[in-house]
Design a protein around this motif. Structure first.
Motif, short mmCIF file in Angstrom:
data_model
loop_
_atom_site.label_atom_id
_atom_site.label_comp_id
_atom_site.label_asym_id
_atom_site.label_seq_id
_atom_site.Cartn_x
_atom_site.Cartn_y
_atom_site.Cartn_z
N GLU A 44 11.65 5.27 1.71
CA GLU A 44 12.14 6.62 2.02
C GLU A 44 12.21 6.76 3.65
O GLU A 44 12.92 7.27 4.01
CB GLU A 44 11.48 7.44 1.36
N TRP A 45 11.02 6.37 4.39
CA TRP A 45 10.66 6.67 5.67
C TRP A 45 11.75 5.78 6.40
O TRP A 45 12.55 6.35 7.29
CB TRP A 45 9.12 6.51 5.93
N LEU A 46 11.89 4.50 5.96
CA LEU A 46 12.84 3.53 6.50
C LEU A 46 14.01 4.02 6.56
O LEU A 46 14.93 3.87 7.57
CB LEU A 46 12.44 2.08 6.10
N ALA A 47 14.46 4.68 5.36
CA ALA A 47 16.01 5.02 5.53
C ALA A 47 16.16 6.44 6.18
O ALA A 47 17.30 6.30 6.80
CB ALA A 47 16.28 5.35 3.90
N ILE A 48 15.43 7.14 6.24
CA ILE A 48 15.50 8.35 7.36
C ILE A 48 15.50 7.71 8.81
O ILE A 48 16.26 8.20 9.55
CB ILE A 48 14.41 9.34 7.12
N ARG A 49 14.75 6.92 9.11
CA ARG A 49 14.68 6.41 10.21
C ARG A 49 15.95 5.58 10.76
O ARG A 49 16.46 5.84 11.87
CB ARG A 49 13.48 5.46 10.46
N MET A 91 0.74 -1.41 0.02
CA MET A 91 0.06 0.02 0.02
C MET A 91 0.90 1.46 0.05
O MET A 91 0.40 2.30 -0.12
CB MET A 91 -0.77 0.17 1.19
N GLU A 92 2.01 1.25 0.54
CA GLU A 92 2.86 2.52 0.80
C GLU A 92 4.04 2.53 0.12
O GLU A 92 5.22 2.11 0.47
CB GLU A 92 3.09 2.23 2.43
N PRO A 93 4.03 3.44 -1.02
CA PRO A 93 5.20 3.53 -1.71
C PRO A 93 6.24 4.38 -1.06
O PRO A 93 7.41 4.39 -1.64
CB PRO A 93 4.83 4.08 -3.13
N ARG A 94 5.78 5.09 -0.06
CA ARG A 94 6.92 5.91 0.53
C ARG A 94 7.59 5.31 1.63
O ARG A 94 8.43 5.80 2.35
CB ARG A 94 6.10 7.06 1.08
N LEU A 95 7.21 4.06 1.77
CA LEU A 95 7.80 3.20 2.87
C LEU A 95 9.49 3.30 3.01
O LEU A 95 9.90 3.25 4.08
CB LEU A 95 7.21 1.85 3.09
#
Length: 444
Positions: free
Chosen positions: A417-422, A411-415
């Motif tokens: 990018e978010w995981l990399a920043i985290r 569902m989440e194509p931004r996941l």
């Protein structure tokens, strides 16, 4: 926490219930040192505010609730993360200010509003709460206390809005309150016969009304599928509003867990027509108390007890405009086909996607279903999520306890990018929750 020897924690849905307890202090900056997670008033429904397996403690922010600064000229405010929306509303609505975005309960903290990047009945106009946040103070995983904003440490700021508290302990929140002409709401409501007319009415109302929301009957099939009531509102002008301020609403409490049949499929099927026909006249209009308009369920304390000991979950999804207006009907048909029944089925209009990398809304409509937990709940959530994926939508992590990791990733194509920043800010994975273990593969 229950009365057993081992303390436990749960979210508002009371499923799951896990071992753990809260650590509280007015000094939130100090008490968060070395802890993996903070939580506010525990109003997220599922496991996002629960400790990961093996973690015994989470920090409660609720004692850190001071207002640090306020500019009456601009509405700019800075406060500690544990300040509740209820307290904020009681202080500032009489002064002509209100939060620019509010969820469906006043029992949330500012920190929780950021972690969930909450949205409200005005998302089609004002976006998520994060769109109005000017700065955040966080304790990040390496122990430093940092300030981030749309221009300072922007990646951290974006990952924190809707990041479920996994990028740092939120200590302070700066944002801008909205001016309102009166403390009352002017509202109109309309009884609508089916889901296709409902979607048309919701979208048609958006350009004319700053706040819209609807309740729909999702137990009736065929031509009556999705019939319901559409509510439209705006802040009343002084010439329309009562001369006196709104008095705090009285509250009743559900004293104990109700038996399973109270929210069984038959009970829900019988109650939905009553709710539909309670709106006797097709069109109604008038002045509405702000608590009635924004927080109708808050009138009944401990309402989650009506779902019994096994608790409830909420499946809230957004179905994008690209899926077409038939998407809502197709989604509800999946619900009905699997025997799903929801007493509370709420539909809202969503505007553009916000800054937050895991923020929930995007252009389309949101459908929220409260569902009693039963043996077949996982099967039902799987079916609903597979339909959401087909339509190009996604679910709201704040309400979730059952979504499978492969479904969320789909569902989440931004996941990524978010995981990399985290990972950049927390390379050792110190900050975690039961939900991050379930969905993101964090080590317990």
């Amino acid at each position: 926490m229950n009365g057993s020897a081992t303390p436990t924690l749960s979210g508002w849905g009371r499923s799951p219930v896990v071992p753990g307890h809260e650590v509280r202090s007015e000094d939130l900056a100090r008490v968060t040192v070395g802890h993996p997670l903070s939580r506010g008033l525990g109003r997220s429904y599922g496991d996002s505010s629960l400790p990961a397996p093996g973690d015994a403690e989470v920090v409660s922010s609720t004692l850190a609730d001071r207002i640090l600064s306020f500019d009456p000229q601009t509405g700019d405010i800075r406060a500690e993360a544990g300040l509740s929306l209820r307290d904020l509303y009681r202080v500032f609505l009489p002064q002509g200010f209100f939060t620019p975005v509010t969820p469906g309960t006043q029992y949330v903290t500012l920190g929780g509003m950021v972690a969930a990047d909450i949205h409200g009945k005005n998302h089609h106009r004002e976006g998520c709460f994060g769109a109005h946040v000017t700065s955040l103070t966080l304790r990040v995983a390496d122990g430093r206390v940092l300030t981030c904003s749309p221009t300072v440490e922007r990646d951290l700021f974006r990952a924190t809005l809707g990041g479920m508290g996994l990028t740092g302990h939120i200590l302070e929140v700066g944002f801008r309150l909205a001016r309102v002409p009166s403390p009352w709401i002017y509202g109109e409501s309309e009884r609508i016969s089916d889901i296709d007319q409902f979607i048309h009415g919701l979208k048609e109302a958006g350009p004319r009304w700053p706040m819209t929301v609807g309740w729909i009957d999702c137990t009736s099939g065929g031509k009556r599928l999705g019939r319901g009531t559409l509510f439209k509102g705006r802040w009343a002008e002084p010439s329309e509003a009562p001369a006196h301020p709104p008095r705090p609403k009285g509250r009743f409490s559900v004293p104990f867990n109700l038996p399973p049949f109270a929210m069984g499929r038959l009970s829900v099927k019988l109650m939905n027509p009553v709710l539909y026909w309670r709106h006797l006249r097709r069109h109604q209009r008038g002045i509405v108390h702000p608590e009635t308009y924004f927080y109708p369920l808050d009138a009944l304390r401990n309402w989650n007890r009506i779902y019994g000991k096994r608790g409830m979950t909420q499946h809230q999804c957004v179905l994008p405009e690209s899926a077409g207006r038939g998407a809502a009907r197709r989604f509800l048909e999946v619900l009905v086909a699997h025997g799903g029944a929801s007493f509370l089925c709420v539909i809202k209009d969503c505007g553009p996607e916000g800054l937050g990398l895991l923020s929930f809304p995007k252009p389309g409509i949101s459908i929220a279903l409260d569902i009693a937990v039963r043996d077949d709940t996982q099967e039902l959530i799987d079916a609903l999520n597979e339909q959401v994926i087909k339509e190009g939508g996604r679910i709201y992590l704040t309400k979730d306890a059952f979504t499978r990791p492969e479904h969320f990733r789909a569902m989440e194509p931004r996941l990524d990018e978010w995981l990399a920043i985290r990972r950049k800010w927390d390379p050792e994975g110190k900050l975690r929750s039961a939900q991050s273990v379930r969905l993101f593969g964090d080590k317990p």
